[in-house]
Design a protein around this motif. Structure first.
Motif, short mmCIF file in Angstrom:
data_model
loop_
_atom_site.label_atom_id
_atom_site.label_comp_id
_atom_site.label_asym_id
_atom_site.label_seq_id
_atom_site.Cartn_x
_atom_site.Cartn_y
_atom_site.Cartn_z
N GLY A 146 30.08 38.25 41.60
CA GLY A 146 30.10 39.36 40.68
C GLY A 146 29.44 40.58 41.27
O GLY A 146 28.91 40.54 42.40
N ASP A 200 42.89 47.27 37.21
CA ASP A 200 41.98 46.38 36.48
C ASP A 200 42.26 44.95 36.94
O ASP A 200 43.25 44.35 36.53
CB ASP A 200 42.21 46.54 34.98
CG ASP A 200 41.25 45.70 34.15
OD1 ASP A 200 40.34 45.07 34.74
OD2 ASP A 200 41.41 45.66 32.92
N ASP A 202 39.82 42.08 37.05
CA ASP A 202 38.44 41.66 36.85
C ASP A 202 38.14 40.25 37.31
O ASP A 202 36.98 39.84 37.32
CB ASP A 202 38.01 41.87 35.40
CG ASP A 202 38.88 41.12 34.40
OD1 ASP A 202 39.76 40.35 34.83
OD2 ASP A 202 38.66 41.30 33.19
N ASP A 203 39.16 39.46 37.70
CA ASP A 203 38.89 38.13 38.24
C ASP A 203 38.79 38.13 39.76
O ASP A 203 38.51 37.10 40.36
CB ASP A 203 39.96 37.12 37.80
CG ASP A 203 39.68 36.58 36.40
OD1 ASP A 203 38.49 36.52 36.03
OD2 ASP A 203 40.63 36.23 35.69
N PRO A 207 34.76 44.20 38.19
CA PRO A 207 35.32 44.49 36.86
C PRO A 207 35.06 45.94 36.45
O PRO A 207 33.93 46.44 36.59
CB PRO A 207 34.58 43.51 35.95
CG PRO A 207 34.12 42.41 36.86
CD PRO A 207 33.81 43.08 38.17
N LEU A 208 36.07 46.61 35.95
CA LEU A 208 35.92 48.01 35.57
C LEU A 208 34.86 48.21 34.48
O LEU A 208 34.13 49.21 34.52
CB LEU A 208 37.26 48.58 35.13
CG LEU A 208 38.33 48.68 36.21
CD1 LEU A 208 39.54 49.45 35.69
CD2 LEU A 208 37.80 49.33 37.48
N GLU A 210 32.03 46.76 34.20
CA GLU A 210 30.73 46.77 34.86
C GLU A 210 30.54 48.05 35.67
O GLU A 210 29.43 48.59 35.76
CB GLU A 210 30.58 45.53 35.74
CG GLU A 210 30.54 44.25 34.92
CD GLU A 210 30.33 43.00 35.77
OE1 GLU A 210 29.99 43.13 36.96
OE2 GLU A 210 30.51 41.90 35.22
N ARG A 225 47.08 46.73 35.29
CA ARG A 225 46.26 45.52 35.23
C ARG A 225 46.86 44.45 36.11
O ARG A 225 48.07 44.20 36.07
CB ARG A 225 46.14 45.00 33.80
CG ARG A 225 45.39 43.67 33.72
CD ARG A 225 44.93 43.28 32.35
NE ARG A 225 44.30 41.98 32.35
CZ ARG A 225 43.06 41.74 32.76
NH1 ARG A 225 42.30 42.75 33.19
NH2 ARG A 225 42.56 40.52 32.74
N ASP A 227 46.56 40.54 36.52
CA ASP A 227 46.02 39.35 35.86
C ASP A 227 46.29 38.15 36.77
O ASP A 227 47.19 37.35 36.53
CB ASP A 227 46.70 39.17 34.50
CG ASP A 227 46.05 38.06 33.68
OD1 ASP A 227 44.96 37.61 34.06
OD2 ASP A 227 46.64 37.66 32.66
#
Length: 296
Positions: A146, A200, A202-203, A207-208, A210, A225, A227
């Protein structure tokens, strides 16, 4: 609040159907209806609209609490059971995409030499899914990553387990297409890029939310995005001009039509942490120690 009733509510809300929830849970539809009625009676508010089936405002609020509550219950059950029966013979390991590196591969090789009959399953998944899998016992160990301020812990689901053990920390950079007008910059403040298009993801990437929390302004906004968990696919999207992402510099393969420019502000780092149980047993402890002891 009865956790059995809460689980039934979550499944009904997820499926938007009492009959579908009954099939998944192995109950009759009448039993599912009784569970929901009992939970609504306990809380004193309606939780589901019936036609069509959908959460009420109170039901939406309960759903926000339900996931962490049920996860903590599963984690507590696992933690208690492991005091008497540490897992052995089979080993599940979870890892986020940027944490599944040579560090894990090298540690697994050493442990499998010592336990040649060991049955190992490694699964790469998103950050919260890996943390949840560790909390519920799907994974004996988990490597998660992270983006945080240097002194902050990673923000993961609350599983009731000990905090992660830091195993690596790296500076961050902005990934741009090779021919991007800003690709030759020496460094970026995040506030320099507020008008840029972002992906985007985030995985995989930072992550945007944060990044927005760390920026002095509203922070970056997504134009697309992604995914998924495939780093190569994300890099290809950046190379094709669909948006920017923030990654650790070491994550990007050589030869891609992209370039990395150091992120100079805000002060953030990419950290990898190991989630390990209190009572993992000799195999799990050996793998955990090997992961922490790796240098790459």
């Amino acid at each position: 609040m009865d956790p059995h009733l809460l689980r039934t509510f979550v499944v009904v809300a997820d499926h938007r159907s009492f009959s579908a929830a009954a099939r998944q849970l192995g109950y009759t539809q009448s039993a599912v209806s009784q569970h929901i009625a009992a939970l609504e009676s306990d809380l004193g508010v309606p939780l589901l609209h019936r036609r069509p089936v959908a959460p009420t405002e109170a039901g939406e609020r309960l759903l926000e609490h339900a996931g962490p509550i049920l996860l903590r219950l599963d984690a507590a059950r696992l933690d208690v059971r492991q005091t008497a029966t540490p897992p052995a013979g089979r080993l599940g390991v979870g890892a986020t995409p940027l944490a599944a590196t040579g560090r894990l591969a090298g540690a697994l090789a050493a442990v499998r030499r010592a336990w040649p009959g060991l049955d190992v399953t490694v699964r790469v998944d998103g950050r919260q899914a890996v943390a949840a899998g560790f909390g519920t016992g799907e994974y004996a160990l988990a490597l998660v990553d992270g983006v945080v301020a240097p002194s902050d812990p990673l923000r993961l689901l609350d599983t009731g387990t000990p905090g992660g053990v830091p195993v690596a920390e790296q500076p961050l950079a902005v990934l741009l297409p090779e021919r991007h007008p800003l690709a030759r910059r020496a460094g970026f403040s995040l506030d320099d890029l507020l008008d840029a298009g972002w992906i985007d993801a985030d995985d995989v990437a930072a992550p945007l939310p944060e990044l927005r929390a760390a920026a002095r302004s509203d922070g970056p906004r997504a134009s697309i995005r992604y995914d998924g968990t495939d780093l190569a696919a994300l890099v290809a999207l950046v190379a094709a001009g669909h948006g920017l992402v923030v990654l650790p510099a070491s994550a990007v393969p050589t030869g891609a039509d992209v370039t990395l420019v150091p992120l100079t502000a805000p002060r953030l780092v990419h950290r990898t942490e190991l989630l390990r149980p209190r009572n993992g047993g000799s195999v799990v402890d050996a793998l955990a120690d090997a992961i922490v002891g790796q240098t790459g």
